[in-house]
Motif scaffolding. Structure first.
Motif, PDB file in Angstrom:
ATOM      1  N   MET A  42     -42.007   1.692 -42.553  1.00 54.40           N
ATOM      2  CA  MET A  42     -41.858   0.789 -41.414  1.00 54.40           C
ATOM      3  C   MET A  42     -43.026  -0.187 -41.362  1.00 54.40           C
ATOM      4  O   MET A  42     -44.118   0.109 -41.823  1.00 54.40           O
ATOM      5  CB  MET A  42     -41.778   1.577 -40.113  1.00 54.40           C
ATOM      6  N   THR A  43     -42.752  -1.360 -40.779  1.00 55.72           N
ATOM      7  CA  THR A  43     -43.804  -2.347 -40.559  1.00 55.72           C
ATOM      8  C   THR A  43     -44.721  -1.852 -39.454  1.00 55.72           C
ATOM      9  O   THR A  43     -44.274  -1.282 -38.462  1.00 55.72           O
ATOM     10  CB  THR A  43     -43.193  -3.705 -40.164  1.00 55.72           C
ATOM     11  N   CYS A  44     -46.011  -2.076 -39.661  1.00 51.51           N
ATOM     12  CA  CYS A  44     -47.008  -1.596 -38.704  1.00 51.51           C
ATOM     13  C   CYS A  44     -48.119  -2.635 -38.592  1.00 51.51           C
ATOM     14  O   CYS A  44     -48.734  -2.997 -39.582  1.00 51.51           O
ATOM     15  CB  CYS A  44     -47.577  -0.266 -39.203  1.00 51.51           C
ATOM     16  N   SER A  45     -48.357  -3.123 -37.384  1.00 42.45           N
ATOM     17  CA  SER A  45     -49.491  -4.031 -37.182  1.00 42.45           C
ATOM     18  C   SER A  45     -50.615  -3.337 -36.423  1.00 42.45           C
ATOM     19  O   SER A  45     -51.651  -3.943 -36.181  1.00 42.45           O
ATOM     20  CB  SER A  45     -49.042  -5.303 -36.455  1.00 42.45           C
ATOM     21  N   SER A  46     -50.399  -2.072 -36.068  1.00 42.69           N
ATOM     22  CA  SER A  46     -51.447  -1.287 -35.401  1.00 42.69           C
ATOM     23  C   SER A  46     -52.113  -0.400 -36.436  1.00 42.69           C
ATOM     24  O   SER A  46     -51.771   0.764 -36.612  1.00 42.69           O
ATOM     25  CB  SER A  46     -50.849  -0.435 -34.274  1.00 42.69           C
ATOM     26  N   MET A  47     -53.067  -0.980 -37.171  1.00 44.68           N
ATOM     27  CA  MET A  47     -53.773  -0.294 -38.228  1.00 44.68           C
ATOM     28  C   MET A  47     -55.206  -0.784 -38.229  1.00 44.68           C
ATOM     29  O   MET A  47     -55.449  -1.976 -38.024  1.00 44.68           O
ATOM     30  CB  MET A  47     -53.100  -0.613 -39.570  1.00 44.68           C
ATOM     31  N   CYS A  48     -56.145   0.134 -38.412  1.00 44.98           N
ATOM     32  CA  CYS A  48     -57.543  -0.284 -38.508  1.00 44.98           C
ATOM     33  C   CYS A  48     -58.376   0.778 -39.203  1.00 44.98           C
ATOM     34  O   CYS A  48     -57.953   1.922 -39.342  1.00 44.98           O
ATOM     35  CB  CYS A  48     -58.124  -0.613 -37.139  1.00 44.98           C
TER      36      CYS A  48
END
Length: 170
Positions: A42-48
């Motif tokens: 899945m696409t994920c923009s909550s990553m750090c």
């Protein structure tokens, strides 16, 4: 206040919060794994990043996501950091299309934690699940990074103001 009691005391709505966060651009990744040999992602923009020693990152995934379920069961995942030309792949993996892995190029090495998106990822981090923590409607998955594969030096894909942009377009 403990993790289990986190809540919005001011009564902020989900739409208000989503609008606020859309003004904070972030990188775009596709988080992948395998469950019984079947690829999930899945696409994920909550990553750090979390820490350098040991190398650890985190991804936040929606409760009820088949990808989250597969990551928890398998204990491993890959984070494919998308480059600027991978907008369609980001949309595809955000869509929930069950045939998404039939529509893109990917590979599986014997020691990979999840599918590597060979055309679309600038870099891939293979991770082992170190910890999970549920907060509201998402689960934060902490991953110990066990391998990094650099694939494509193009600038990263960003997401903000509800649109994809390339770093070089800013």
């Amino acid at each position: 206040m403990t993790d289990s009691t986190l809540r919005s005391e001011a009564g902020v709505t989900a739409d208000e919060f989503r609008t606020m966060m859309s003004g904070f651009p972030t990188g775009v990744a596709v988080t992948t794994t395998y469950l019984d040999g079947v690829p999930r992602g899945m696409t994920c923009s909550s990553m750090c990043s979390v820490t350098l020693e040991p190398p650890t990152l985190l991804v936040c995934l929606r409760v009820g996501s088949p990808t989250l379920e597969a990551i928890v069961k398998s204990g491993a995942f890959a984070v494919n950091l998308l480059h600027e030309s991978a907008r369609e792949t980001a949309r595809l993996f955000a869509s929930g299309n069950p045939d998404r892995f039939d529509l893109i190029d990917w590979e599986s090495a014997p020691d990979s934690a999840g599918p590597h998106l060979v055309r679309d990822a600038g870099t891939v981090a293979d991770c082992e699940v170190a910890l999970t923590q549920r907060v509201g409607d998402h689960v934060t998955v902490f991953g110990g990074v066990r391998r990094i594969t650099d694939r494509d030096p193009r600038p990263p894909l960003l997401y903000g103001l509800r649109q994809f942009r390339s770093w070089s377009a800013i």
